[in-house]
Design an enzyme around this catalytic site. Sequence first.
Site, PDB file in Angstrom:
ATOM      1  N   GLU A 174       2.120   1.242  -2.858  1.00  0.00           N
ATOM      2  CA  GLU A 174       2.749   1.463  -1.549  1.00  0.00           C
ATOM      3  C   GLU A 174       1.979   0.731  -0.451  1.00  0.00           C
ATOM      4  O   GLU A 174       2.564   0.289   0.542  1.00  0.00           O
ATOM      5  CB  GLU A 174       2.846   2.953  -1.233  1.00  0.00           C
ATOM      6  CG  GLU A 174       3.656   3.773  -2.249  1.00  0.00           C
ATOM      7  CD  GLU A 174       5.065   3.242  -2.510  1.00  0.00           C
ATOM      8  OE1 GLU A 174       5.628   2.576  -1.622  1.00  0.00           O
ATOM      9  OE2 GLU A 174       5.600   3.465  -3.614  1.00  0.00           O
ATOM     10  N   HIS A 210       3.381  -2.672  -0.105  1.00  0.00           N
ATOM     11  CA  HIS A 210       4.568  -2.644   0.777  1.00  0.00           C
ATOM     12  C   HIS A 210       4.137  -2.554   2.240  1.00  0.00           C
ATOM     13  O   HIS A 210       4.669  -3.240   3.119  1.00  0.00           O
ATOM     14  CB  HIS A 210       5.436  -1.430   0.449  1.00  0.00           C
ATOM     15  CG  HIS A 210       6.272  -1.549  -0.797  1.00  0.00           C
ATOM     16  ND1 HIS A 210       7.171  -2.578  -0.979  1.00  0.00           N
ATOM     17  CD2 HIS A 210       6.368  -0.756  -1.904  1.00  0.00           C
ATOM     18  CE1 HIS A 210       7.790  -2.410  -2.163  1.00  0.00           C
ATOM     19  NE2 HIS A 210       7.309  -1.324  -2.743  1.00  0.00           N
TER      20      HIS A 210
END
Lengths: 504, 504
Positions: free
Chosen positions: B268, B271
């Site tokens: 994550e 991202h």
Amino acid sequence: MINSRAYESLEERFARVRVLEDVAGILGWDAQAIMPVGAASERAKQLAVLRGLAHEVLTSSDVPDLLDDADAQRARLDPWQSANLREMRCAFVHAAALPQDLVVATSKATSHAEMVWREARRTSDFALLLPHLETVLDLQRETGQVKSEALGTSTYDALLDQYDPGLRQGCIDPLFDALRQELPVLIAEATERQHLASAPIPINGHFPVEAQRKLGETLMRAVGFDFTHGRLDISLHPFCGGATGDVRITTRYDEGDFTQSLMGVMHETGHALYEQGRPAAWASQPVGQARGMTLHESQSLLIEMQACRSPEFLAYLSPLLTDAFGREDPAWSPENLHRVYTRVQPGFIRVDADEVTYPAHILLRYDLEKAMIAGDLAVADLPAAFNSGMKALLGVTVPNDAQGCLQDIHWPSGAWGYFPTYTLGAIAAAQLFAAACSAERNIRTSFASGDFSPLVGWLRANVHAKGSLLGTDDVLTAATGKSLGLEAYRDHLRQRYLWRDLVT
Amino acid sequence: MINSRAYESLEERFARVRVLEDVAGILGWDAQAIMPVGAASERAKQLAVLRGLAHEVLTSSDVPDLLDDADAQRARLDPWQSANLREMRCAFVHAAALPQDLVVATSKATSHAEMVWREARRTSDFALLLPHLETVLDLQRETGQVKSEALGTSTYDALLDQYDPGLRQGCIDPLFDALRQELPVLIAEATERQHLASAPIPINGHFPVEAQRKLGETLMRAVGFDFTHGRLDISLHPFCGGATGDVRITTRYDEGDFTQSLMGVMHETGHALYEQGRPAAWASQPVGQARGMTLHESQSLLIEMQACRSPEFLAYLSPLLTDAFGREDPAWSPENLHRVYTRVQPGFIRVDADEVTYPAHILLRYDLEKAMIAGDLAVADLPAAFNSGMKALLGVTVPNDAQGCLQDIHWPSGAWGYFPTYTLGAIAAAQLFAAACSAERNIRTSFASGDFSPLVGWLRANVHAKGSLLGTDDVLTAATGKSLGLEAYRDHLRQRYLWRDLVT
């Protein structure tokens, strides 16, 4: 031709406004509780867009005709719909009265003044804030003036009306005038009596945040807070916020002393119970909202001051503290907790004030803001007026403006006409609690076993579930049999602070 | 007459759309991370209103003329403005293609199907989901059809285009066809080679959430996550969300095994680095957004798979685990971590799959969703087709539909055309990482000291800061010298999983 679906159209509009306000409520909570610091400017932009959208819906050009058409067909509305229509018009009048440029100017000026205020308070530099506060005052006066024309009130009454629809200086003055007479005597007597008793054992120790949080949640549950529709979190300035069906309160913890946060949590829980108890069927409509800041503050103070500082509640609390912090301590015997939580001590800071001296802080701010709005007091003269008021009302000498007229965010942030609702709320809390205790005889004794249901059941029925069906004073009259008055408040303070048995 | 301020007007409109999407981003994060359960229906209403408002702004009646007028004056736009105009038209075409009733029907059907899916997965009852999934498929097909007319593509390509503008089946098929040939061989070889080596020492112990969270934050900081513009929290399904300047990632912790959450956080964070590295000057405009899901997934996989499963990173990680959990353990020697984090094991669950078998899960879903959209596979026949695909591709026998075609939320939630971007992202990650390592020779060695700046600096310049200036393949070509291809990906997998030295 009359639009036969005017009322229904208005319900749709106001439901949309409610959604936008709910969204802003969550974003506002987020900003104060958990937002990363670097996101502040984007968040300000988001909130401005949401407010602008809500204002657009509320004041779109066909709303006046819809209101008139719905009014013409009022006969077919039931009492809740009819009250809803009244509240819609009230919201529309407030929103439509303000020209767009005044809205924008106020938003900019208050954002800026708030920012400067933080620095001015930090450095105790009133001169730094002065020009910004003058600008905010000018804009508040203008707001009051344009709204006063729409409402048919005085300028200051128009400002009051924003926080408590129907509230007028004429209702406040008799109450506050009497308090202004009685309070110094009461403070002196309470202080004197306190000197005769033993001083509280100080609360000492390390009270981990996690233990305090768990205890706070236990107490919130006991009082009736619904955690499936709400949260408890941390913020610098405690508040109750969130959205419909999602009521979020905050506190801040001091690991050296749990007492203030604990009562702070109970205070915000009082606000939250009101929000969670509003009529669900009307949640999306103006009539389903809380009545105003006086009743809102009455609910927080009823829980904090009337219920949670009672000997019965403190007897329930005492063993919970032993559980929470893993040890016994004479400092949290019920008797000592009572001494701690009813200590009277004139001081400088409003939010730290005890129950007896607190109203003095409000009387002063009420006089000062009226004088500033009227143009009778220049902002430049505020510090001197503030300090002499503190001397007169509480006998204390303010050491600097940070601990004087710079302590509160309200004026820089554009909340003029708000202060009186704190003390009106305290007065209403006493009146409501007395009526509740007459109606339900076991309210106080139930506290001792952590059972708040007799009290909260009464509040649900008599206050929360009414939403905005009635005006503030009508709620009070229906619930207590009379208009807002000082009797119960006076009795409460005398009972708690002057009662002979407390001299132990 | 041409509106000479058409482009500027469009920038204002799209900035407003961005704000509404940012607000929805925070509310969406809140719903998954911290919202009290009882607030779900109000939250759904809030998100629907926000999406409706964004759609209204995006498709208001004068937008086509503004786009045409701005296009006619394209000569006066700089390359960023020009690309921004292209992205505006793309957003408009996607939004305007959908009739309002299709939007509403899709929103209702997917909300409902998602809810039913949770129950169907829990009880492994495909029949329960079947009618709802059929409805969603019909609506997705209709969406693809109306968009295909607007875009001049096939139905399935129009769905792909929603997640990665410009992506076509024609780009995917050659890559996936090759993978379909090579993957079974690679899996067999990797598994065989793994059998020759010693098995990893299992990770055992109690790893408190708080220790895992702190370690996660340490690693996020090392990689370059900016906590003044973001957060790390907990949610059932990990994701990267939030808003402009406020990037929020989530994870879930298993106190018996830190390994999955740790790599989940790094995934994550990949991202998030993309989101935090987008061009600030264009943050409010379409051209300032991330390019699409292929590049987004490439950034998460580049960090997780290429960087954080490298021997160099694991050497850096090993002593941090000792610090975090307060003890040494042979299970987190760099060598053992490498064995743990490169273990190949065909299984049923996509999100638990290792790097080598993962693409098989995607190839299967890609084939199945294309067939369902084309009408060549009935939803009722999905379980059988899914299970025989798993047998063919991975040699495993799916024991029940919960561990088969019911495992993913994508189809019930209406995300058709999304799955291929996972594997396209993995392929792009390998290609970008190889190019980065050629350009900056110290990238890998820097990992060993926890220094990601050579890598992240290269990614900032070559991917993040480009926003949506170029198409996906143009970004790749500019950064790596060639179109998306399998060479680097193949090299990476062979190097990591078939390299002789790993047989120890």
